[in-house]
Design a protein around this motif. Structure first.
Motif, PDB file in Angstrom:
ATOM      1  N   ASP A  70      55.551  25.955 -74.690  1.00 46.36           N
ATOM      2  CA  ASP A  70      55.551  26.736 -73.442  1.00 46.36           C
ATOM      3  C   ASP A  70      56.938  26.656 -72.790  1.00 46.36           C
ATOM      4  OD1 ASP A  70      55.233  24.045 -72.789  1.00 46.36           O
ATOM      5  OD2 ASP A  70      53.803  24.382 -71.177  1.00 46.36           O
ATOM      6  N   SER A  71      57.382  25.415 -72.541  1.00 42.36           N
ATOM      7  CA  SER A  71      58.702  25.200 -71.932  1.00 42.36           C
ATOM      8  C   SER A  71      59.223  23.842 -72.424  1.00 42.36           C
ATOM      9  CB  SER A  71      58.556  25.192 -70.406  1.00 42.36           C
ATOM     10  OG  SER A  71      59.574  24.414 -69.811  1.00 42.36           O
ATOM     11  N   THR A  72      60.445  23.803 -72.895  1.00 40.89           N
ATOM     12  CA  THR A  72      61.007  22.518 -73.373  1.00 40.89           C
ATOM     13  C   THR A  72      61.075  21.520 -72.222  1.00 40.89           C
ATOM     14  OG1 THR A  72      63.237  23.378 -73.032  1.00 40.89           O
ATOM     15  CG2 THR A  72      62.348  23.505 -75.285  1.00 40.89           C
ATOM     16  N   GLU A 130      61.526  29.073 -79.731  1.00 42.86           N
ATOM     17  CA  GLU A 130      61.081  30.048 -78.715  1.00 42.86           C
ATOM     18  C   GLU A 130      60.278  29.309 -77.649  1.00 42.86           C
ATOM     19  OE1 GLU A 130      58.215  33.004 -79.899  1.00 42.86           O
ATOM     20  OE2 GLU A 130      57.003  31.552 -80.966  1.00 42.86           O
ATOM     21  N   GLN A 131      60.126  29.935 -76.491  1.00 45.20           N
ATOM     22  CA  GLN A 131      59.286  29.391 -75.423  1.00 45.20           C
ATOM     23  C   GLN A 131      58.347  30.505 -74.956  1.00 45.20           C
ATOM     24  OE1 GLN A 131      61.788  26.299 -72.821  1.00 45.20           O
ATOM     25  NE2 GLN A 131      62.715  28.308 -72.740  1.00 45.20           N
ATOM     26  N   SER A 132      57.078  30.143 -74.762  1.00 42.95           N
ATOM     27  CA  SER A 132      56.135  31.167 -74.292  1.00 42.95           C
ATOM     28  C   SER A 132      56.163  31.277 -72.767  1.00 42.95           C
ATOM     29  CB  SER A 132      54.717  30.846 -74.773  1.00 42.95           C
ATOM     30  OG  SER A 132      54.371  29.539 -74.373  1.00 42.95           O
ATOM     31  N   GLY A 153      59.130  30.066 -70.686  1.00 42.20           N
ATOM     32  CA  GLY A 153      60.429  29.513 -70.305  1.00 42.20           C
ATOM     33  C   GLY A 153      60.623  29.657 -68.801  1.00 42.20           C
ATOM     34  N   LYS A 154      61.054  28.580 -68.168  1.00 46.23           N
ATOM     35  CA  LYS A 154      61.188  28.581 -66.703  1.00 46.23           C
ATOM     36  C   LYS A 154      62.643  28.758 -66.286  1.00 46.23           C
ATOM     37  CE  LYS A 154      59.387  24.426 -66.099  1.00 46.23           C
ATOM     38  NZ  LYS A 154      58.846  23.238 -65.405  1.00 46.23           N
ATOM     39  N   GLY A 155      62.857  29.623 -65.308  1.00 45.33           N
ATOM     40  CA  GLY A 155      64.188  29.772 -64.725  1.00 45.33           C
ATOM     41  C   GLY A 155      64.206  29.137 -63.344  1.00 45.33           C
ATOM     42  N   GLN A 156      65.309  29.294 -62.641  1.00 37.46           N
ATOM     43  CA  GLN A 156      65.408  28.759 -61.285  1.00 37.46           C
ATOM     44  C   GLN A 156      64.515  29.549 -60.345  1.00 37.46           C
ATOM     45  OE1 GLN A 156      69.575  29.116 -60.454  1.00 37.46           O
ATOM     46  NE2 GLN A 156      70.093  27.789 -62.180  1.00 37.46           N
ATOM     47  N   ARG A 157      64.102  28.898 -59.272  1.00 33.99           N
ATOM     48  CA  ARG A 157      63.332  29.521 -58.188  1.00 33.99           C
ATOM     49  C   ARG A 157      62.068  30.225 -58.689  1.00 33.99           C
ATOM     50  NH1 ARG A 157      67.057  33.603 -56.165  1.00 33.99           N
ATOM     51  NH2 ARG A 157      68.623  33.022 -57.684  1.00 33.99           N
ATOM     52  N   LYS A 196      80.227  37.123 -66.259  1.00 39.35           N
ATOM     53  CA  LYS A 196      78.852  37.433 -66.679  1.00 39.35           C
ATOM     54  C   LYS A 196      78.144  36.155 -67.093  1.00 39.35           C
ATOM     55  CE  LYS A 196      79.544  42.190 -67.949  1.00 39.35           C
ATOM     56  NZ  LYS A 196      79.640  43.175 -69.021  1.00 39.35           N
ATOM     57  N   LYS A 197      76.863  36.083 -66.764  1.00 36.47           N
ATOM     58  CA  LYS A 197      76.115  34.840 -66.998  1.00 36.47           C
ATOM     59  C   LYS A 197      75.765  34.674 -68.477  1.00 36.47           C
ATOM     60  CE  LYS A 197      71.897  32.436 -65.474  1.00 36.47           C
ATOM     61  NZ  LYS A 197      71.004  32.216 -64.343  1.00 36.47           N
ATOM     62  N   VAL A 198      76.181  33.544 -69.043  1.00 38.82           N
ATOM     63  CA  VAL A 198      75.870  33.243 -70.445  1.00 38.82           C
ATOM     64  C   VAL A 198      74.861  32.100 -70.543  1.00 38.82           C
ATOM     65  CG1 VAL A 198      77.796  31.606 -70.796  1.00 38.82           C
ATOM     66  CG2 VAL A 198      76.929  32.924 -72.743  1.00 38.82           C
TER      67      VAL A 198
HETATM   68  C1  BTN Z   1      68.173  29.797 -64.667  1.00 38.66           C
HETATM   69  O1  BTN Z   1      67.290  30.462 -64.089  1.00 38.66           O
HETATM   70  O2  BTN Z   1      69.345  30.149 -64.658  1.00 38.66           O
HETATM   71  C2  BTN Z   1      67.802  28.522 -65.393  1.00 38.66           C
HETATM   72  C3  BTN Z   1      67.286  28.815 -66.767  1.00 38.66           C
HETATM   73  C4  BTN Z   1      66.935  27.572 -67.548  1.00 38.66           C
HETATM   74  C5  BTN Z   1      66.271  27.932 -68.862  1.00 38.66           C
HETATM   75  C6  BTN Z   1      66.082  26.743 -69.753  1.00 38.66           C
HETATM   76  S1  BTN Z   1      65.602  27.201 -71.394  1.00 38.66           S
HETATM   77  C7  BTN Z   1      65.265  25.551 -71.777  1.00 38.66           C
HETATM   78  C8  BTN Z   1      64.634  24.915 -70.547  1.00 38.66           C
HETATM   79  N1  BTN Z   1      63.197  25.087 -70.562  1.00 38.66           N
HETATM   80  C9  BTN Z   1      62.777  25.892 -69.586  1.00 38.66           C
HETATM   81  O3  BTN Z   1      61.588  26.223 -69.391  1.00 38.66           O
HETATM   82  N2  BTN Z   1      63.820  26.281 -68.851  1.00 38.66           N
HETATM   83  C10 BTN Z   1      65.069  25.705 -69.307  1.00 38.66           C
END
Ligand code: BTN
Length: 250
Positions: free
Chosen positions: A10-12, A35-37, A39-43, A107-109
């Protein structure tokens, strides 16, 4: 380094957090998933994590006797480590966009999601989640910060496992510096990479836009922005860079 390679999760960050809570992961454990099912980003945002395109890793740090007041330097060290790794891949301009997005030529990498476990007054553990755009040829989705990938910038394809090891080395190097008491040096590295430091830039706060000059990022992660001769202390995401609409760019 102790690398755990997963085909899917789901998320590492969640996976490593669970291992850590059960006492099954040592400091320096890195989880890489193809892969992540979820994956979490900020906020609370999601992080698109399809196989073959990105690098999705989490690294466990367990600084000893690390007071909560010093927790933000850990974020800075991780951001600097990721910036070092990205810098080793390109001659183009690499920056850390406050608080800790990594940019190549604006640009965001890469994005970083740090999740700390606090016990009492101390940081007990840190899961540093790092997502890097590796092999995308283009981005169909609109992001607040325009996106790029290492493939777009270099024309090459990247293997996640190889890149995870290289990335780990750089993050670990930065982490070891602060553990060794070299936080001042780390502040200098962060400041060196800080996007738009000392330049006039456009910020968004609530519904409003304003021009200011980012002077530095303080020890709690707040940005010190000079606006009309006074310095304001701004916190993210209430205040952030405004990069999307080129009509307003300076
Ligand atoms: C952002 O929103 O800029 C942060 C993104 C972070 C993504 C990574 S991918 C590996 C790890 N596992 C997650 O669920 N999120 C972070």
């Amino acid at each position: 380094m102790n690398l755990i390679l997963l085909t899917s999760v789901d998320s590492t960050n969640n996976y490593l957090q669970e291992l850590s809570e059960k006492g099954l992961a040592e400091e320096g454990t890195i989880v890489l998933s193809l892969e992540q099912s979820k994956g979490k980003g900020q906020r609370g945002s999601d992080w698109e994590s399809k196989p073959g395109f990105g690098l999705y890793v989490s690294i466990l740090l367990k600084p000893k006797d690390w007071a909560v007041e010093k927790q933000y330097i850990l974020n800075k060290a991780v951001a600097v480590g990721v910036a070092w790794y990205i810098d080793s891949k390109t001659d183009k301009d690499v920056r850390i966009k406050w608080p800790n997005d990594i940019l190549i030529a604006e640009k965001k990498v890469a994005g970083i999601l740090i999740e700390n476990v606090i016990r009492g007054e101390m940081v007990s553990s840190v899961v540093a989640g790092i997502g890097i755009n590796l092999n995308q040829n283009d981005f169909t989705r609109e992001f607040e910060t325009p996106a790029t990938s290492l493939k777009i910038v270099t024309g090459k394809n990247f293997d996640p496992e190889t890149e995870a090891v290289e990335l780990f080395r750089e993050v670990w190097k930065a982490y070891c510096q602060i553990i060794a008491g070299e936080s001042e040096t780390m502040e200098e590295h962060y400041s060196h990479y800080l996007f738009k430091r000392g330049e006039r830039a456009l910020f968004i706060k609530g519904e409003g836009l304003f021009y200011g000059v980012l002077k530095s990022v303080d020890s709690s992660g707040a940005a010190l922005i000079e606006e009309n001769g006074r310095t304001i202390r701004a916190t993210h995401p209430g205040t952030r860079f405004y990069l999307r609409d080129k009509r307003f760019r300076n």
